[in-house]
Design a protein around this motif. Structure first.
Motif, PDB file in Angstrom:
ATOM      1  N   HIS A  82       0.839  -1.184   0.000  1.00 50.40           N
ATOM      2  CA  HIS A  82       0.000   0.000   0.000  1.00 50.40           C
ATOM      3  C   HIS A  82       0.884   1.248   0.000  1.00 50.40           C
ATOM      4  O   HIS A  82       2.050   1.199   0.401  1.00 50.40           O
ATOM      5  CB  HIS A  82      -0.946  -0.003   1.208  1.00 50.40           C
ATOM      6  CG  HIS A  82      -0.246   0.072   2.540  1.00 50.40           C
ATOM      7  ND1 HIS A  82       0.354  -1.019   3.138  1.00 50.40           N
ATOM      8  CD2 HIS A  82      -0.049   1.102   3.384  1.00 50.40           C
ATOM      9  CE1 HIS A  82       0.876  -0.665   4.291  1.00 50.40           C
ATOM     10  NE2 HIS A  82       0.661   0.620   4.465  1.00 50.40           N
ATOM     11  N   THR A  84       9.094  -8.806   2.516  1.00 54.12           N
ATOM     12  CA  THR A  84       8.611 -10.110   2.046  1.00 54.12           C
ATOM     13  C   THR A  84       9.736 -11.131   1.913  1.00 54.12           C
ATOM     14  O   THR A  84       9.527 -12.209   1.378  1.00 54.12           O
ATOM     15  CB  THR A  84       7.894  -9.960   0.686  1.00 54.12           C
ATOM     16  OG1 THR A  84       8.790  -9.356  -0.256  1.00 54.12           O
ATOM     17  CG2 THR A  84       6.637  -9.107   0.814  1.00 54.12           C
ATOM     18  N   HIS A  89       0.574  -2.158  10.316  1.00 54.41           N
ATOM     19  CA  HIS A  89       0.030  -2.980   9.241  1.00 54.41           C
ATOM     20  C   HIS A  89       0.744  -4.315   9.241  1.00 54.41           C
ATOM     21  O   HIS A  89       1.792  -4.493   9.880  1.00 54.41           O
ATOM     22  CB  HIS A  89       0.204  -2.281   7.886  1.00 54.41           C
ATOM     23  CG  HIS A  89       1.632  -1.893   7.584  1.00 54.41           C
ATOM     24  ND1 HIS A  89       2.512  -2.741   6.965  1.00 54.41           N
ATOM     25  CD2 HIS A  89       2.307  -0.749   7.834  1.00 54.41           C
ATOM     26  CE1 HIS A  89       3.688  -2.135   6.836  1.00 54.41           C
ATOM     27  NE2 HIS A  89       3.599  -0.936   7.361  1.00 54.41           N
ATOM     28  N   ASP A  99       2.633  -6.716   4.185  1.00 51.71           N
ATOM     29  CA  ASP A  99       1.910  -5.688   3.430  1.00 51.71           C
ATOM     30  C   ASP A  99       2.801  -4.456   3.366  1.00 51.71           C
ATOM     31  O   ASP A  99       2.720  -3.560   4.201  1.00 51.71           O
ATOM     32  CB  ASP A  99       0.578  -5.376   4.121  1.00 51.71           C
ATOM     33  CG  ASP A  99      -0.215  -4.292   3.400  1.00 51.71           C
ATOM     34  OD1 ASP A  99       0.077  -4.029   2.214  1.00 51.71           O
ATOM     35  OD2 ASP A  99      -1.100  -3.685   4.036  1.00 51.71           O
TER      36      ASP A  99
END
Length: 287
Positions: free
Chosen positions: A2, A23, A40, A44
């Motif tokens: 995002h 990630t 978050h 993400d």
């Protein structure tokens, strides 16, 4: 993933995190710790989409050139960077305004930007830092599953060497009962010597675990190393520092190797090198 419009980009020590979250899936990742107050999901990725604009404003306002760092908390070469090119855009600004750059990564995507890093290094100073933990690529694929192998990172260091770009290796963490062996250490150190690294940062043979990162690590141990999390709980409980029982022997081997090959390994000296931007132009005028 995002996107956010950040209010600022540089820390008090001139570091920046263009991305927040990761990630790579490294089982030991400290950035997962709850103390960092991430609002978050860790995978993400938060993207500071206005990072180049904020950086240009910050560089324009600085009276003195300095080293600009990135990668201390989150890798500047997330997979999304291949398309977004925010790290590349920021490096272009660092080159444009004649600052230095020190970046830390585990990704071979950094080779895409070797042209800009070379340009920065020619006029000021650029340092590429790579993390090494595990010499065996099969074991590396378990410990650091979604990022390039150690042997590929070694190839990255060799490419930097060919371009004359100095490199520093982070030899951390070393995981008790997993990769805390002399064979693993020597393999990694030989990579460092062949690549001609300037220095190696090492905080001892072991790792640290906080709330948040500990749970993730133990879950990974349960998945890949049967019974090992129980052993950790018995020996270390909820301790922050998790030292290897082989620490003394491995640290002695580490120091001996670095002395032999002229590799800087005092952490204060290594960090001093990363933060120091020499007055190249004044030095040239002396001659």
């Amino acid at each position: 993933m995002h996107f956010v419009e950040a209010k600022g980009i540089l820390s008090a020590r001139n570091g920046m995190n263009i991305y927040r979250g990761c990630t790579h899936g490294c089982i030991y990742c400290d950035s997962r710790s709850v103390c960092y107050n991430m609002s978050h999901a860790f995978e993400d990725i938060e993207v500071k989409i206005n990072a180049p604009q904020l950086l240009e404003k910050a560089l324009r306002s600085k009276r003195k050139k300095c080293m600009i760092g990135t990668g201390a908390m989150c890798d500047p070469y997330m997979p999304a960077e291949e398309e977004l090119k925010l790290t590349r855009n920021c490096l272009e600004l660092i080159e444009k305004y004649q600052f230095g750059a020190a970046l830390q990564t585990k990704s071979d995507l950094v080779l895409r930007d070797i042209d800009i890093l070379s340009a920065i290094n020619e006029q000021q100073k650029a340092v590429v830092q790579m993390t090494f933990t595990t010499f065996d690529d099969d074991l590396c694929s378990i410990i650091e599953p979604n990022v390039c192998s150690t042997s590929r990172r070694f190839e990255v260091l060799m490419q930097m060497k060919k371009r004359g770009i100095p490199t520093v290796v982070w030899l951390t963490p070393i995981l008790p009962y997993i990769n805390d062996t002399e064979e693993n250490l020597v393999g990694l150190l030989k990579y460092c010597a062949e690549a001609g690294v300037k220095g190696i940062i090492c905080f001892g043979m072991g790792l640290t675990l906080r709330d948040g990162s500990r749970e993730y690590y133990y879950s990974a141990l349960d998945k890949h190393f049967s019974g090992l999390s129980d052993r950790y709980r018995r020996e270390f409980g909820n301790s922050y520092e998790i030292p290897s029982r082989n620490s003394g022997r491995l640290m002695a081997k580490f120091a001996e190797f670095c002395d032999k090959y002229g590799i800087m390994y005092d952490n204060d000296r290594c960090f001093g090198y990363l933060f120091d931007l020499p007055e190249k132009y004044e030095q040239l005028s002396f001659f």
